[in-house]
Design a protein around this motif. Structure first.
Motif, PDB file in Angstrom:
ATOM      1  N   MET A   1      -0.410  -7.682   9.570  1.00  0.00           N
ATOM      2  CA  MET A   1       0.278  -6.780  10.458  1.00  0.00           C
ATOM      3  C   MET A   1       0.792  -5.609   9.635  1.00  0.00           C
ATOM      4  SD  MET A   1       3.770  -7.256  12.777  1.00  0.00           S
ATOM      5  CE  MET A   1       3.268  -8.806  13.428  1.00  0.00           C
ATOM      6  N   VAL A   2       0.561  -4.412  10.139  1.00  0.00           N
ATOM      7  CA  VAL A   2       1.063  -3.209   9.491  1.00  0.00           C
ATOM      8  C   VAL A   2       2.081  -2.579  10.441  1.00  0.00           C
ATOM      9  CG1 VAL A   2       0.491  -0.943   8.553  1.00  0.00           C
ATOM     10  CG2 VAL A   2      -1.130  -2.841   8.295  1.00  0.00           C
ATOM     11  N   VAL A   3       3.288  -2.386   9.941  1.00  0.00           N
ATOM     12  CA  VAL A   3       4.376  -1.813  10.735  1.00  0.00           C
ATOM     13  C   VAL A   3       4.649  -0.422  10.198  1.00  0.00           C
ATOM     14  CG1 VAL A   3       6.781  -2.062  11.437  1.00  0.00           C
ATOM     15  CG2 VAL A   3       5.372  -4.107  11.089  1.00  0.00           C
ATOM     16  N   TYR A   4       4.447   0.567  11.047  1.00  0.00           N
ATOM     17  CA  TYR A   4       4.755   1.957  10.682  1.00  0.00           C
ATOM     18  C   TYR A   4       5.917   2.450  11.530  1.00  0.00           C
ATOM     19  CZ  TYR A   4       0.131   2.470   8.400  1.00  0.00           C
ATOM     20  OH  TYR A   4      -0.978   2.340   7.599  1.00  0.00           O
ATOM     21  N   GLY A   5       6.793   3.236  10.920  1.00  0.00           N
ATOM     22  CA  GLY A   5       7.820   3.955  11.659  1.00  0.00           C
ATOM     23  C   GLY A   5       8.870   3.088  12.313  1.00  0.00           C
ATOM     24  N   ILE A   6       9.261   2.000  11.685  1.00  0.00           N
ATOM     25  CA  ILE A   6      10.240   1.095  12.289  1.00  0.00           C
ATOM     26  C   ILE A   6      11.619   1.743  12.400  1.00  0.00           C
ATOM     27  CG2 ILE A   6      10.948  -0.081  10.156  1.00  0.00           C
ATOM     28  CD1 ILE A   6      10.247  -1.904  13.440  1.00  0.00           C
ATOM     29  N   GLY A   7      11.936   2.661  11.528  1.00  0.00           N
ATOM     30  CA  GLY A   7      13.255   3.298  11.561  1.00  0.00           C
ATOM     31  C   GLY A   7      14.254   2.524  10.714  1.00  0.00           C
ATOM     32  N   SER A   8      15.488   2.930  10.783  1.00  0.00           N
ATOM     33  CA  SER A   8      16.545   2.326   9.983  1.00  0.00           C
ATOM     34  C   SER A   8      17.068   1.065  10.664  1.00  0.00           C
ATOM     35  CB  SER A   8      17.700   3.308   9.779  1.00  0.00           C
ATOM     36  OG  SER A   8      18.785   2.658   9.135  1.00  0.00           O
TER      37      SER A   8
END
Length: 174
Positions: A1-8
């Motif tokens: 799984m690749v997680v992009y842009g999850i934020g703070s």
């Protein structure tokens, strides 16, 4: 799984809800392998927390241009349109698109909201083209607590049976 842009995850509740879903999916589904995470705003503390949870924090900003050389779940809740566009462009081949499952913003929503603004058109070009080869399943948010984290989100799966259409889309340029 690749997680992009999850934020703070330290500063905001929505990223914590989103990360919780990603981690639960890894625990519950044996087919979800390692979780790799990138967001340029992650602090050193957040990176340490992610690593303690078994995630790998990427040090290089791929701009979502990861090629799907094996089956990959891309988890991109509420990313900017250009990141979805980059992901699609990097994988604009039938043999790659069919390896992708994508959780993120609704492609249908992008199509409905496209304007005459050249920047918006450029950022959504592949998203709109991909609608013809995508099965999209909208997420229903059943509680107001989760609305900010998951509104307008969908699962996207790409058809592998459209070999003759995809080259036409490629010939339209990037």
């Amino acid at each position: 799984m690749v997680v992009y842009g999850i934020g703070s995850i330290e500063a905001y509740e929505s990223p914590r809800f989103q990360l919780s879903i990603a981690v639960l999916m890894k625990r519950e589904f044996h087919w979800v392998g390692n979780i790799e995470v990138f967001d340029p705003i992650l602090s050193a503390t957040e990176s340490s927390v992610l690593e303690s949870m078994g995630c790998t924090v990427l040090s290089v900003n791929e701009q979502a241009r990861r090629e799907a050389l094996k089956p990959t779940l891309f988890f991109m809740p509420h990313c900017e349109a250009n990141l979805y566009n980059n992901l699609l462009q990097a994988n604009w081949r039938v043999d790659r698109l069919c390896r992708i499952a994508l959780f993120g913003n609704s492609f249908q929503m992008y199509e409905e909201q496209v304007t005459v603004d050249p920047e918006v058109i450029r950022a959504t070009k592949r998203i709109i083209a991909a609608r013809r080869i995508t099965r999209e399943f909208a997420i229903e948010t059943v509680a107001d607590d989760y609305f900010p984290a998951f509104h307008d989100s969908s699962w996207h799966f790409f058809s592998s049976g459209l070999d003759s259409e995809l080259p036409l889309l490629v010939s339209e340029g990037s």
